[in-house]
Design a protein around this motif. Structure first.
Motif, short mmCIF file in Angstrom:
data_model
loop_
_atom_site.label_atom_id
_atom_site.label_comp_id
_atom_site.label_asym_id
_atom_site.label_seq_id
_atom_site.Cartn_x
_atom_site.Cartn_y
_atom_site.Cartn_z
N GLY A 1 31.70 -99.08 43.07
CA GLY A 1 32.00 -98.26 44.55
C GLY A 1 31.97 -99.47 46.25
N ILE A 2 33.08 -100.29 45.34
CA ILE A 2 33.11 -101.53 46.62
C ILE A 2 34.30 -102.17 46.56
N ALA A 3 34.85 -101.42 47.59
CA ALA A 3 36.92 -101.86 47.39
C ALA A 3 36.93 -102.62 48.71
N ARG A 4 38.03 -103.74 48.10
CA ARG A 4 38.52 -104.39 49.27
C ARG A 4 39.80 -104.35 50.08
N THR A 5 40.81 -104.88 50.97
CA THR A 5 41.83 -104.97 50.86
C THR A 5 41.58 -106.82 50.75
N PHE A 6 43.27 -107.24 51.42
CA PHE A 6 43.48 -108.77 51.59
C PHE A 6 43.21 -109.48 53.05
N GLN A 7 42.91 -110.27 52.91
CA GLN A 7 44.00 -110.59 54.38
C GLN A 7 45.50 -110.77 54.60
N ASN A 8 45.42 -111.76 53.90
CA ASN A 8 46.99 -111.65 52.54
C ASN A 8 47.78 -110.77 52.45
N THR B 1 40.29 -96.36 44.61
CA THR B 1 38.64 -96.11 43.76
C THR B 1 37.93 -95.51 43.68
N ASN B 2 38.17 -94.46 45.23
CA ASN B 2 35.88 -94.01 45.48
C ASN B 2 35.41 -94.78 45.67
N PRO B 3 35.75 -95.60 46.78
CA PRO B 3 34.39 -96.42 47.40
C PRO B 3 33.76 -95.70 47.97
N GLU B 4 31.92 -96.83 48.09
CA GLU B 4 31.32 -96.06 49.34
C GLU B 4 30.93 -97.42 50.03
N ILE B 5 31.71 -98.11 49.29
CA ILE B 5 31.97 -99.79 50.70
C ILE B 5 32.97 -100.01 50.80
N LEU B 6 34.34 -99.89 52.67
CA LEU B 6 34.70 -100.62 52.24
C LEU B 6 34.70 -101.48 52.81
N LEU B 7 35.53 -103.08 52.24
CA LEU B 7 35.34 -104.24 52.57
C LEU B 7 36.97 -104.28 53.58
N SER C 1 56.68 -100.96 47.70
CA SER C 1 55.96 -101.47 48.28
C SER C 1 56.37 -102.71 49.22
N SER C 2 56.93 -104.05 48.86
CA SER C 2 57.38 -105.24 49.84
C SER C 2 58.34 -104.58 50.80
N SER C 3 59.07 -103.24 50.79
CA SER C 3 60.03 -102.14 51.62
C SER C 3 59.62 -102.33 52.95
N LEU C 4 58.65 -101.84 53.13
CA LEU C 4 57.69 -100.97 54.46
C LEU C 4 57.28 -102.34 55.21
N PRO C 5 57.89 -101.37 56.85
CA PRO C 5 57.14 -103.27 57.36
C PRO C 5 55.79 -102.85 57.69
N TYR C 6 55.22 -104.40 57.82
CA TYR C 6 54.39 -104.55 57.85
C TYR C 6 52.79 -104.01 58.54
N GLY C 7 52.95 -102.95 59.36
CA GLY C 7 51.73 -102.10 59.18
C GLY C 7 51.81 -101.31 58.65
N LYS C 8 52.58 -100.56 58.16
CA LYS C 8 52.27 -99.68 57.43
C LYS C 8 51.67 -100.06 55.53
N GLN C 9 52.65 -101.45 55.37
CA GLN C 9 52.21 -102.03 53.96
C GLN C 9 49.85 -102.06 54.41
N ARG C 10 49.82 -102.55 55.34
CA ARG C 10 48.14 -102.77 55.69
C ARG C 10 47.55 -101.13 55.13
N ARG C 11 48.14 -101.01 55.67
CA ARG C 11 47.36 -98.63 55.73
C ARG C 11 47.88 -98.70 54.10
N LEU C 12 49.36 -99.28 53.15
CA LEU C 12 48.77 -98.57 51.95
C LEU C 12 47.92 -99.59 51.48
N GLU C 13 47.63 -100.86 51.49
CA GLU C 13 46.41 -101.16 51.27
C GLU C 13 44.80 -101.00 51.48
#
Lengths: 257, 351
Positions: free
Chosen positions: A79-86, A168-174, A149-161
């Motif tokens: 239950g701990i999911a994350r996104t990435f800086q890059n 993944t049904n997290p309880e904590i999002l990093l 997914s690579s064709s999306l504009p930057y802001g939408k890529q962040r949202r998709l991430e």
């Protein structure tokens, strides 16, 4: 309720102490931000919590269970999911596939059931598809579901991430610098979006962010890193007036005799 | 719509087998042999594409898995008398010399053995990445070959096995190829297939999405090895004779050529290029023989036709670096889109 507890965690690479005696308590429903100058060890702290690095010293526990040194996939499963800086999307796959993949960890059918499309797998697949589409709906990407997914504009890529992490049904999002590279409008939207998903998915959020407007706007508590050491912790008001924090960001005023 | 597509698939398979029947009736045995080889290379290409193309693991161990499948199938189908004739240097090991099972079962067991070997090799080797994995799997394939050369009481060593019952015919090879296409196609389109592709795209992100890298890599590797074993078994029974030298790196290279030319990560591409490479290999055989151009007599240079393939590979890598199909697939939707509202007009074309 305390969800994540990080106790005296240090990460030492050879002669370099990237993070020194880091402590954190993350409670249910809280948004905690981690800030600090470049190279302060923020992402290293993230990587230790998510299992990319095994801390040299210290203990990390989630809901009372020790998760120190577990593999990233095991930690995500709990239950701990994350996104990435890059941004690390699956670039060649479609937007929908990106979210579908994040549901795979909860799949109960084995590969033969999946290949022969047996009833249990069909049911699971149907549920996964519905859930993914509703997630895409919520982040406003449902129209782009069949695009690469690579064709999306930057802001939408962040949202998709973020949508992918939510699948993944997290309880904590990093979130690792969710506002990086965004324009002011996108930043405002993001702030609202983070608050919204926190309430809707009952999340606790721990994020790294440089954008002070975002940090001060939504954080319940802030943790400040400098050279791997936690130099301050507290609510936004306390942090703004903390002498050490100001010094770390702006430098020390020296007395010239 | 979905039912219509399933119907179209069924129709095209029926048309395919009708075509096979006609070919079987009308073509001579040399041409049939080439068609058989094409079908076997489809199986081998797909099994390798699952590992290298879809999961993104650079593995070069295919010849080893094929050897395991080919030997298992051969040993399990050879009659006792033939085994006696073959093993004149060292007698065959005890229960094996009187053991036989029907061809289908032998193929299946050959595949399962190859899968087990794949698992045993994969478990340690898949901790490596990229070039290191390629070197390790290549080494393991060579080890299998050397072991087979040396366990004379099981494999008859360097003498090889002769007189393997030629049970495989065009129905077997095309049948197995069809099953392989359907199986791997269905696997790739399932949640597991998506997980494989996620690993290919970005291992770190895949692991962070809760996909166990080790489990899924080993799974893809084992399934790939299984089909390689089945393909090896078919090849052995088509040739009628096998020996360890058949399973050198050159064989792996041939399959690698097929998947690179067809497109890493495309089932359709693999099928197309399996036919191109196999038929091309036969059609270009004249290059290996001595030629007379005007007054000039060129003595036969064996292996000259491989130069053509090498050049072809270079052209593909330089100009079409994702192969014929890239990661695209043939689907009915694509065909509909191309031919407007007349789907049935092209309903029978499988490729």
């Amino acid at each position: 309720m305390n969800l994540l507890k990080v106790e005296n965690v240090s990460m030492i690479f050879g002669g370099l102490t990237a993070v020194k005696e880091f402590n954190l308590d993350l409670n249910q429903g809280e948004i905690v931000a981690l800030i600090g100058p470049n190279g302060a060890g923020k992402t290293t702290a993230f990587n230790m919590i998510t299992g990319v690095y095994r801390p040299t010293i210290g203990r990390i526990s989630y809901k009372g269970n020790d998760i120190t040194g577990q593999r990233p996939d095991q930690i995500t499963k709990q239950g701990i999911a994350r996104t990435f800086q890059n941004i690390r999307l699956f670039k060649d796959l479609t937007v929908l596939d990106n979210v579908l993949i994040a549901n795979h960890l909860h799949l109960k059918s084995n590969f033969l059931e999946a290949t022969f499309k047996l009833p249990r797998y069909r049911r699971e697949e149907k549920r996964i598809l519905e859930k993914s589409l509703s997630l895409l709906e919520k982040v406003g990407l449902v129209d782009a579901q069949n695009e690469k997914s690579s064709s999306l504009p930057y802001g939408k890529q962040r949202r998709l991430e973020i949508a992918r992490a939510l699948a993944t049904n997290p309880e904590i999002l990093l979130l690792d610098e969710p506002a990086a590279g965004m324009n002011p409008k996108e930043t405002d939207d993001l702030t609202e979006f983070i608050r919204q998903i926190r309430d809707e998915f009952h999340l606790s959020i721990f994020m790294i962010e440089h954008h002070m407007q975002v940090v001060m706007g939504i954080s319940d508590r802030i943790c400040v890193f400098d050279h791997g050491v936690t130099i301050a912790e507290g609510n936004p008001y306390e942090i703004q007036n903390n002498q050490k924090v100001i010094e770390a960001y702006l430098g020390v005023a020296e007395d010239y005799a | 719509m979905k039912q219509k597509k399933t119907l179209l698939t069924v129709i095209s398979i029926v048309v395919l087998f009708l075509g096979v029947y006609l070919a079987d009736q009308n073509l001579d045995s040399y041409k049939m042999r080439i068609l058989n080889l094409c079908a076997i290379y489809v199986v081998l290409g797909l099994s390798m594409n699952l590992i290298n193309g879809f999961t993104g693991l650079f593995s070069l161990g295919h010849a080893g898995f094929m050897a395991v499948g080919a030997y298992t199938t051969a040993i399990l189908t050879m009659p006792d008398v033939v085994k006696g004739q073959n093993f004149f240097m060292v007698p065959m090991m005890k229960p094996l010399d009187t053991m036989h099972v029907p061809f289908f079962l032998a193929l299946l067991i050959g595949g399962i053995f190859a899968g087990i070997v794949g698992y045993l090799i994969g478990a340690p080797a898949l901790r490596l990445r990229g070039d290191y994995l390629a070197i390790a799997t290549l080494g393991f394939a060579e080890i299998i070959r050397v072991v087979f050369t040396n366990i004379q009481s099981v494999t008859n060593g360097a003498l090889g096995l002769k007189g393997i019952p030629e049970s495989s015919n065009i129905w077997w090879t095309v049948g197995v190829a069809t099953v392989t296409v359907l199986f791997i196609g269905s696997l790739i389109n399932s949640s597991y297939g998506r997980a494989f592709k996620a690993i290919r795209e970005d291992e770190i992100a895949a692991e962070s999405m809760g996909i166990s890298l080790f489990k899924h890599k080993v799974l893809a590797f084992t399934i790939g090895a299984f089909f390689a074993g089945v393909g090896g078994g078919l090849l052995g029974s088509l040739m009628g004779t096998i020996d360890p030298l058949m399973f050198r790196f050159f064989l792996t290279f041939n399959i690698l050529l097929i998947i690179i030319l067809g497109g890493m990560g495309s089932i359709t591409g693999t099928i197309i290029s399996a036919f191109i490479i196999t038929i091309g290999g036969e059609a270009l055989r004249f290059l290996d023989e001595s030629m007379t151009i005007g007054n000039l007599v060129i003595p036969g240079i064996s292996g000259l036709r491989m130069v053509v393939f090498s050049a072809l590979l270079m052209i593909v890598v330089l100009f079409f670096n994702r192969g014929i199909m890239g990661t695209n697939e043939f689907t009915w939707d694509r065909l509909f889109a191309k031919f407007g509202k007349k789907p049935l007009a092209k309903g029978g074309s499988k490729q």
